[in-house]
Scaffold this active site. Structure first.
Site, short mmCIF file in Angstrom:
data_model
loop_
_atom_site.label_atom_id
_atom_site.label_comp_id
_atom_site.label_asym_id
_atom_site.label_seq_id
_atom_site.Cartn_x
_atom_site.Cartn_y
_atom_site.Cartn_z
NE ARG A 41 88.57 25.49 80.05
CZ ARG A 41 87.78 25.00 79.10
NH1 ARG A 41 86.71 25.68 78.72
NH2 ARG A 41 88.03 23.84 78.51
CB THR A 43 84.19 29.14 71.72
OG1 THR A 43 85.02 29.19 70.56
CG2 THR A 43 84.80 28.18 72.70
CB ILE A 92 78.01 25.35 76.19
CG1 ILE A 92 77.55 25.40 74.72
CG2 ILE A 92 77.38 26.48 77.01
CD1 ILE A 92 76.06 25.17 74.53
CG ASN A 93 83.51 21.19 74.86
OD1 ASN A 93 84.39 21.69 74.16
ND2 ASN A 93 83.55 19.93 75.23
CD GLU A 128 83.91 23.60 78.44
OE1 GLU A 128 84.69 23.46 77.49
OE2 GLU A 128 82.83 24.21 78.33
N GLY A 179 86.90 25.66 68.51
CA GLY A 179 87.62 24.54 69.10
C GLY A 179 89.12 24.63 68.91
#
Length: 568
Positions: free
Chosen positions: A106, A380, A399-400, A419, A473
């Site tokens: 992460r 995601t 990559i959020n 992020e 999410g």
């Protein structure tokens, strides 16, 4: 008259043959489960990426080789969700050793980051300041070093070809492009890739990424060091700093993926679930399942309207208690969350919470005792795979938010994450008047909390029973829980376990979101019990799963994103 009887007789004979034919043929078609493979299976959110993973397995590659090759493809075909500018977690089962491990790749906060850097601004959502140090390629490197069989460069070749020669925009990417149409069309670097004549691409149109193809070629030839301490490093830092970021060469030089040899686990009857702990949401998933397993759910739990309504009320209440405790989680390297995690994984603690669930009604948010507020995290992509030797990978990458930071390098083609938006900020004022979570405040080198929970379930003999995870999410954890409940306890086949309409509640806001096709018995039962429900105009998360079946491996890629599995 005779001719008429002759015609009727011929029609009757034909009908008899048709009926006999259908009786013979139908059991071999409609009764056959979809996507059951005798030896190996790969389930991603894009058909071509599943096929690439399958091809790697058929070449003699390991399940980790297949996962890496598929993930590289997913970073193209679902570039809005993941890519080499982001980060990921692997949960890996090695059938030779019988052990499950986790690889943490992460993103981390840059060394110049600080707790108050965003001051309630939108800078955490887009622009260079929102970019955390990417971990994706370091994660692939560590996984390949430990479990790879084919050469590193071989895993990149299919995606290099796709990026260079183009591929059709799929369902998931098309939805994201439409949703972010305004920002993409106003951002030249994004529009160069994702537009035609100034307008975002539509589903089925071809997208090419020649700059990214060149970058993937460099990574294939030079390895991960090219990204972190080599030929790509200076340009990556330059791109981020020119977009207003604070990342340095040292940030990239110092990034390391982490091996976790003892992931969290929980007994589920005669099976065992393995999942990453904080800063991921393994503790949340485990608490949900620990609360619910005390009800001894079975197919009977959803067999009648009354039972189904009560069962889903109990599920939502478990979600609410678990998400209340989620607000105390953070990166364990920076905050002491050991007692919180011990509680969340304790059956005794779950029993105490279960005793507070009342079958007649839900309660105000304060009843569930949320300590702090956590903002939503972003989308995601997830992959589930099992190889011929029974080894397995669950990998969730991000990559959020859609298209991350919106910073796409015109030199390398890399789209960078945002992020930093997953951290909490002390200056953030939320509408619920609940204080932001100090456990998730920004510190240099810290990882933000995530809803991801790539999961592997083994049976009592140590064989893979289910590989599952999701994208979407904050809705990831509840959706993975539902897929597990559907498969293990309700007895649904994997396709139904994944496709069954879902619901989600994260306590704040105090609303149960439901998909439009959910059984009206469920929504009526929730309403009677004083739940506030809202129908989502889109969908709740996207799940990929592989489950052991009598014919081998049954795989499902969620139709919500247009994915399809592959295998042999």
């Amino acid at each position: 008259m005779k001719n008429r009887f002759l015609v009727l007789g011929l029609v009757a004979v034909v009908l008899v043959f048709v009926i006999i034919g259908l009786c013979i043929w139908l059991p071999y078609t409609s009764g056959k489960p979809d996507h059951v493979y005798s030896r190996a299976a790969v389930a991603t959110d894009a058909k071509r990426c599943s096929e690439i993973g399958r091809d790697i397995l058929q070449e003699g590659g390991s399940v980790v080789d297949a996962a890496i090759a598929s993930l590289l493809c997913m970073g193209l075909m679902n570039a809005h969700s993941m890519g080499i500018g982001g980060g990921l977690f692997f949960t890996i089962y090695n059938s030779t050793t019988g052990k499950v491990e986790v690889i943490n790749a992460r993103e981390v906060a840059p060394r110049l980051a600080n707790t108050t850097m965003f001051n309630n601004s939108k800078d955490s959502e887009e622009g260079g300041l929102s970019v955390a140090v990417p971990g994706e390629i370091r994660g692939y490197e560590l996984a390949h070093q430990r479990h790879g069989r084919l050469p590193w460069a071989r895993l990149f070749q299919p995606s290099i070809q796709l990026a260079r020669h183009g591929f059709p925009v799929g369902k998931g990417l098309a939805i994201a492009l439409d949703k972010k149409r305004d920002v993409i069309e106003k951002t030249p670097a994004l529009c160069e890739v994702f537009c035609r004549q100034g307008k975002v691409l539509q589903e089925g149109e071809t997208v090419t990424m020649p700059k990214l193809a060149d970058t993937l070629q460099i990574l294939a030839q030079e390895g991960a060091k090219a990204f972190y301490n080599g030929s790509l490093t200076a340009q990556i830092v330059k791109d981020i700093q020119e977009a207003g970021g604070i990342m340095t060469v040292e940030d990239l030089n110092n990034y390391r993926a982490e091996l976790i040899e003892h992931p969290m686990s929980i007994g589920l009857g005669d099976a065992t679930l393995y999942v990453p702990s904080a800063p991921l949401s393994g503790p949340v998933l485990i608490l949900i399942l620990n609360i619910l397993k005390g009800y001894n759910f079975s197919p009977k739990s959803v067999a009648t309207p009354e039972q189904k309504a009560l069962t889903y009320h109990r599920i939502v209440e478990a979600f609410r208690f678990a998400y209340a405790k989620r607000t105390m989680l953070g990166d364990p390297k920076f905050v002491d969350v050991s007692q919180v995690i011990r509680n969340m994984s304790s059956e005794f603690y779950a029993t105490q919470l279960r005793a507070r669930i009342t079958d007649e009604t839900t309660h105000p948010a304060a009843y569930y005792e949320p300590e702090f507020y956590l903002q939503d995290d972003g989308g995601t992509a997830h992959l589930s795979a099992v190889s011929e030797d029974g080894s397995a990978v669950a990998a969730t990458s991000t990559i959020n938010l859609y298209f991350g930071s919106k910073v796409l390098s015109r030199v390398s083609g890399i789209l960078f994450n945002d992020e930093m938006d997953d951290f909490s900020s002390p200056n953030f004022i939320n509408q619920f008047r609940v204080a932001p979570s100090p456990a998730n405040f920004i510190k240099p080198g810290k990882q933000p909390l995530s809803s991801m929970c790539p999961s592997i379930i083994l049976d009592k003999d140590g064989q893979v029973r289910m590989v599952v995870g999701a994208s979407g999410g904050t809705q990831i954890t509840t959706s993975v829980a539902l897929a597990i409940i559907n498969s293990l306890w309700f007895g649904y086949d994997v396709k139904r376990a994944v496709e069954e309409p879902r619901l989600h509640n994260q306590l704040l806001p105090n609303t149960t979101t439901v998909e439009k096709d959910i059984d009206q018995v469920v929504t009526a039962g929730l309403k009677i019990r004083h739940h506030h429900t809202e129908v989502t105009p889109t969908f709740i998360a996207v799940v990929q799963a592989v489950v052991r079946a009598s014919g081998g491996w049954a795989a499902a890629s969620d139709s919500r994103k247009g994915g399809e599995p592959a295998g042999y």
